[in-house]
Write a protein that holds these residues in place. Sequence first.
Motif, mmCIF file in Angstrom:
data_model
loop_
_atom_site.group_PDB
_atom_site.id
_atom_site.type_symbol
_atom_site.label_atom_id
_atom_site.label_comp_id
_atom_site.label_asym_id
_atom_site.label_seq_id
_atom_site.Cartn_x
_atom_site.Cartn_y
_atom_site.Cartn_z
ATOM 1 N N VAL A 118 -4.857 11.775 -2.263
ATOM 2 C CA VAL A 118 -5.652 12.925 -2.593
ATOM 3 C C VAL A 118 -5.187 13.338 -3.986
ATOM 4 O O VAL A 118 -4.016 13.386 -4.324
ATOM 5 C CB VAL A 118 -4.951 14.128 -1.677
ATOM 6 N N ALA A 174 -6.949 14.709 5.845
ATOM 7 C CA ALA A 174 -5.466 14.336 6.202
ATOM 8 C C ALA A 174 -5.263 14.827 7.301
ATOM 9 O O ALA A 174 -4.469 13.895 7.838
ATOM 10 C CB ALA A 174 -4.725 15.234 5.227
ATOM 11 N N LEU A 178 0.438 9.978 3.323
ATOM 12 C CA LEU A 178 -0.352 10.724 2.622
ATOM 13 C C LEU A 178 0.243 11.029 1.204
ATOM 14 O O LEU A 178 1.194 11.477 1.098
ATOM 15 C CB LEU A 178 -0.326 12.359 3.085
ATOM 16 N N VAL A 184 -0.179 12.540 -2.414
ATOM 17 C CA VAL A 184 -0.937 13.641 -3.078
ATOM 18 C C VAL A 184 -0.410 13.999 -4.530
ATOM 19 O O VAL A 184 0.784 13.699 -4.764
ATOM 20 C CB VAL A 184 -0.287 14.657 -2.242
ATOM 21 N N GLU A 185 -1.270 14.048 -5.356
ATOM 22 C CA GLU A 185 -0.952 14.226 -6.606
ATOM 23 C C GLU A 185 0.041 15.361 -7.082
ATOM 24 O O GLU A 185 -0.338 16.462 -6.332
ATOM 25 C CB GLU A 185 -2.219 14.465 -7.604
ATOM 26 N N HIS A 205 0.842 19.020 -4.999
ATOM 27 C CA HIS A 205 1.690 18.826 -3.743
ATOM 28 C C HIS A 205 2.065 19.748 -2.993
ATOM 29 O O HIS A 205 1.756 19.912 -1.748
ATOM 30 C CB HIS A 205 2.803 17.813 -4.212
ATOM 31 N N PHE A 226 -0.664 21.761 -1.400
ATOM 32 C CA PHE A 226 -1.445 21.103 -0.492
ATOM 33 C C PHE A 226 -0.539 20.877 1.046
ATOM 34 O O PHE A 226 -0.887 21.262 2.107
ATOM 35 C CB PHE A 226 -1.639 19.647 -0.880
ATOM 36 N N VAL A 247 4.639 12.613 3.612
ATOM 37 C CA VAL A 247 3.767 12.995 2.293
ATOM 38 C C VAL A 247 4.569 12.439 1.178
ATOM 39 O O VAL A 247 5.816 12.404 1.067
ATOM 40 C CB VAL A 247 3.942 14.475 2.048
ATOM 41 N N PRO A 305 4.631 12.349 -3.253
ATOM 42 C CA PRO A 305 3.995 12.384 -4.315
ATOM 43 C C PRO A 305 3.674 11.401 -5.356
ATOM 44 O O PRO A 305 4.339 10.407 -5.375
ATOM 45 C CB PRO A 305 4.841 13.731 -4.842
#
Length: 492
Positions: free
Chosen positions: A259, A272, A290, A292-293, A297, A300, A393, A395
């Motif tokens: 993402v 997600a 997952l 995530v930028e 983060h 989200f 998750v 990053p």
Amino acid sequence: MKRYQMLIGGVWQDSASGEWIDSIEPFSGDVIAQVPRGNEADAAQAVDAAYKAYRSPAWSELTATQRGALLRKLGDLIERDAVRLADIERSCNGKNITEVSGQVRNVAQWFYYYAGLADKIHGSVVPINKPGVFNYVRYEPLGVVVAITPWNSPLALTAWKMAPALACGNTIVVKPSEFTSPPLLELAALASEAGFPPGVINVVSGYGNEIGAALINHPRVAKIAFTGGDIGGQKVAEAAAKNFKKITLELGGKSANIVFADADFEQAINGAIAGVFGAAGQTCMAGSRLLVERSIHDKFVARLIEVAGAARIGNPADSETQVGPIATRSQYEKILGYIEIAKQDGATCVLGGNALSGAQYGQGQFVAPTIFTNVRNDMRIAREEVFGPILSVIPFDSVEEALEIANDTDFGLAAAVWTTDLHKAIYCSDRIEAGTVWVNNYRATSFTTPFGGYKRSGVGREGGLEGAQEYMQAKSVWITTQPNKQNAFVLG
């Protein structure tokens, strides 16, 4: 409680052992059916029946168009009985009725697709580089195919194998998971009703080490199509290699769901959630990693917790249920074990992380949707397939870092990219090492396009024309069109 029989050579029969396996409903824990406990003798009989049918004029002399008509009839019967079949599958594996109902209706579409494709598989005339010779290539069936299918989507994953195998003129022996044999024995009954000649479709039940291994090793089996874990797939490949059998292996995954900050936020949240909590995470294509930028983060993750935490969990027979039970006791215990491993390795559990109990959870074979943050890609929770509702998750700060993390895995079944930047979407899709890449969607499959994995996620493809090619072999035919005066001692 229904007691089933196996279908071998057009005859319904008990196993040679006379023993039975209980089919247990994951939600209630009740025994809902019994299936035969097949063994090596049953495997041999089934393969022999399939081989006899393959050689029989009743099957071998059918035109491709006639094979297609039988497949279309089977599709019609599946559509007719879709509600009943979905409920039987739901009762065996605990998948929520809304999802499994859609899957079963899609099963009929697989048979329709390959029914139409059956008489459109063309050979070719080759402009050969030698004078006085006519050359053409024709595609022929392999022979007897063994299909070994898992418990998470038994009807769908059997159709992925059965439909193209039959369209191409093969015969088949299906060995379903011992946990979900009833829906495939019901499918066998529909195949008989559709008019397939005896022995073309055989379904035998039992444990993998007792009947599955015997099927794989039988000398008359030309191909094995297997869906399951990578360790099981490795064993199948090793056994098949001893006799040079062809294989299609659709195995596990540790798919990256990436993402970017420019993604449609709510669309990516839904993707997600669907990627890992749909089917309680019991799917090979689960987006369990997952990425995530970092700039979005925390926001989200907070929204993920809010949405996943509100999931309706309970009886899979209820159309409102979103997350059902874990299909088997051993898988339930495995998932809980991975939760503890993740905690011990330093991941932070921000949602769930526990079993669920209470009247609304039946016998209690439920795991709460679970989210871990502070996950590194070298942790076991990020590297090994859990096959449950567990999300890790991770990053990232740049496109290249996201790609590096995504590809740093032994698997390569699927991945997804969430972004509104078309160039970024194509750039990432080209560089992700996976057989399927979704952009701004997740878990979409179709009979029209191939599905399969890179690396330890498998060998071969299912779906589309590529799926049919897995069940054919090419033959090159050379015909002299003028007197041949070549030197007999010199290669022509």
